[in-house]
Design a protein around this motif. Structure first.
Motif, mmCIF file in Angstrom:
data_model
loop_
_atom_site.group_PDB
_atom_site.id
_atom_site.type_symbol
_atom_site.label_atom_id
_atom_site.label_comp_id
_atom_site.label_asym_id
_atom_site.label_seq_id
_atom_site.Cartn_x
_atom_site.Cartn_y
_atom_site.Cartn_z
ATOM 1 N N SER A 1 0.845 -1.204 0.000
ATOM 2 C CA SER A 1 0.000 0.000 0.000
ATOM 3 C C SER A 1 0.875 1.246 0.000
ATOM 4 O O SER A 1 2.002 1.230 0.519
ATOM 5 C CB SER A 1 -0.910 -0.012 1.232
ATOM 6 N N PRO A 2 0.359 2.343 -0.594
ATOM 7 C CA PRO A 2 -0.914 2.486 -1.317
ATOM 8 C C PRO A 2 -0.826 1.845 -2.693
ATOM 9 O O PRO A 2 0.247 1.808 -3.294
ATOM 10 C CB PRO A 2 -1.080 3.998 -1.414
ATOM 11 N N LYS A 3 -1.932 1.353 -3.197
ATOM 12 C CA LYS A 3 -1.934 0.637 -4.466
ATOM 13 C C LYS A 3 -3.159 1.001 -5.280
ATOM 14 O O LYS A 3 -4.157 1.481 -4.745
ATOM 15 C CB LYS A 3 -1.899 -0.874 -4.229
ATOM 16 N N ILE A 4 -3.062 0.756 -6.585
ATOM 17 C CA ILE A 4 -4.168 1.051 -7.490
ATOM 18 C C ILE A 4 -4.505 -0.193 -8.296
ATOM 19 O O ILE A 4 -3.697 -1.124 -8.396
ATOM 20 C CB ILE A 4 -3.831 2.213 -8.450
ATOM 21 N N VAL A 5 -5.707 -0.197 -8.872
ATOM 22 C CA VAL A 5 -6.150 -1.315 -9.712
ATOM 23 C C VAL A 5 -6.768 -0.746 -10.981
ATOM 24 O O VAL A 5 -7.601 0.172 -10.925
ATOM 25 C CB VAL A 5 -7.169 -2.201 -8.980
ATOM 26 N N ILE A 6 -6.362 -1.307 -12.111
ATOM 27 C CA ILE A 6 -6.886 -0.900 -13.413
ATOM 28 C C ILE A 6 -7.556 -2.112 -14.058
ATOM 29 O O ILE A 6 -6.941 -3.173 -14.192
ATOM 30 C CB ILE A 6 -5.762 -0.379 -14.334
ATOM 31 N N ALA A 7 -8.829 -1.972 -14.430
ATOM 32 C CA ALA A 7 -9.561 -3.035 -15.112
ATOM 33 C C ALA A 7 -9.594 -2.722 -16.605
ATOM 34 O O ALA A 7 -10.099 -1.677 -17.015
ATOM 35 C CB ALA A 7 -10.980 -3.155 -14.562
ATOM 36 N N VAL A 8 -9.053 -3.626 -17.416
ATOM 37 C CA VAL A 8 -8.928 -3.401 -18.858
ATOM 38 C C VAL A 8 -9.802 -4.386 -19.626
ATOM 39 O O VAL A 8 -9.666 -5.603 -19.477
ATOM 40 C CB VAL A 8 -7.463 -3.531 -19.307
#
Length: 252
Positions: A193-200
């Motif tokens: 963390s901190p982290k991000i998520v990308i849905a493609v």
């Protein structure tokens, strides 16, 4: 070595100028759908009837398209007798929230940049672990090609890494079948963390053509929190690149 250098000189500069220059899109590219309400008959439902994933709705005579479900197959436009719905060449499709992917006659809301603290941490060096959660390899291919000399993703400080423990976030493709649920959860937990998520892709956003199948979780956000949605089946590499750059504040 000399032959390699001579070959490079002959090839000249091969990296695209985007985002500074105009995007180079294929002739048959289908971008954001455009709705013409003045042409649409309140009684007509041809586009709705021909959509294989129920991405189109009409409420109170107002037509809307859910880009998160849309496969960009073009059946809606092909079956509309008055061209009330057609596909533009607009490649900027990414959104920060799921509801922003539902478009009608209203103004389009593009993906917003992360908060100031996250941009300060990730804006100059973003490492992503790609997770193929049951995908067909189409979205994966259009993601991997961003690392080639044509797009050169690394010039923006974005790179794919082999381990989630070395990553700042996840890039998820595929409809997340039951067999991938635990693996995705563990991979997300392994990212510091901190982290991000990308849905493609449509599958990662909503389940795609497999939506509501008992073995599919209808998108990555049913399992992990998602910060950026990039629709398409598959999305063009420039659509993916544009979404990433907007997320980290490289373009507005």
């Amino acid at each position: 070595m000399i032959k390699a250098l001579l070959g490079r000189v002959q090839q000249k500069h091969r990296t695209i100028s985007y985002p500074k220059g105009d995007p180079v899109l294929p002739e048959r590219f289908r971008g954001r759908p455009v709705i013409h309400p003045d042409r649409c008959s309140p009684e007509c439902t041809r586009c709705i009837d021909n959509c294989p994933v129920q991405a189109i709705r009409k409420e109170n005579a107002v037509l809307s398209v859910d880009l998160g479900r849309c496969l960009f197959c073009g059946q809606c436009a092909a079956n509309c007798p008055v061209d009330a719905l057609e596909f533009s060449r607009e490649h900027r499709l990414a959104a920060r929230t799921r509801k922003d992917l539902i478009i009608s006659q209203t103004e389009i809301k593009r993906a917003e940049t992360l908060g100031r603290d996250l941009v300060r941490l990730l804006g100059r060096s973003l490492k992503l672990r790609q997770v193929c959660a049951g995908g067909c390899n189409a979205c994966e291919a259009d993601t991997i090609v961003l690392s080639t000399i044509v797009f050169d993703l690394s010039r923006f400080g974005i790179q794919f890494v082999a381990s989630p423990r070395h990553a700042d976030g996840l890039l998820i493709t595929g409809p997340v079948p039951e067999n991938m649920k635990l693996a995705l959860q563990k991979t997300y937990e392994a990212v510091p963390s901190p982290k991000i998520v990308i849905a493609v892709g449509a599958c990662a956003v909503s389940g795609g053509p497999y939506i509501d199948h008992p073995e599919v979780h209808n998108g990555a956000d049913r399992i992990v929190p998602v910060d950026l949605y990039i629709p398409g089946c598959p999305p063009h590499p420039l659509t993916i690149l544009d979404g990433m750059l907007r997320l980290i504040g490289k373009i507005q």
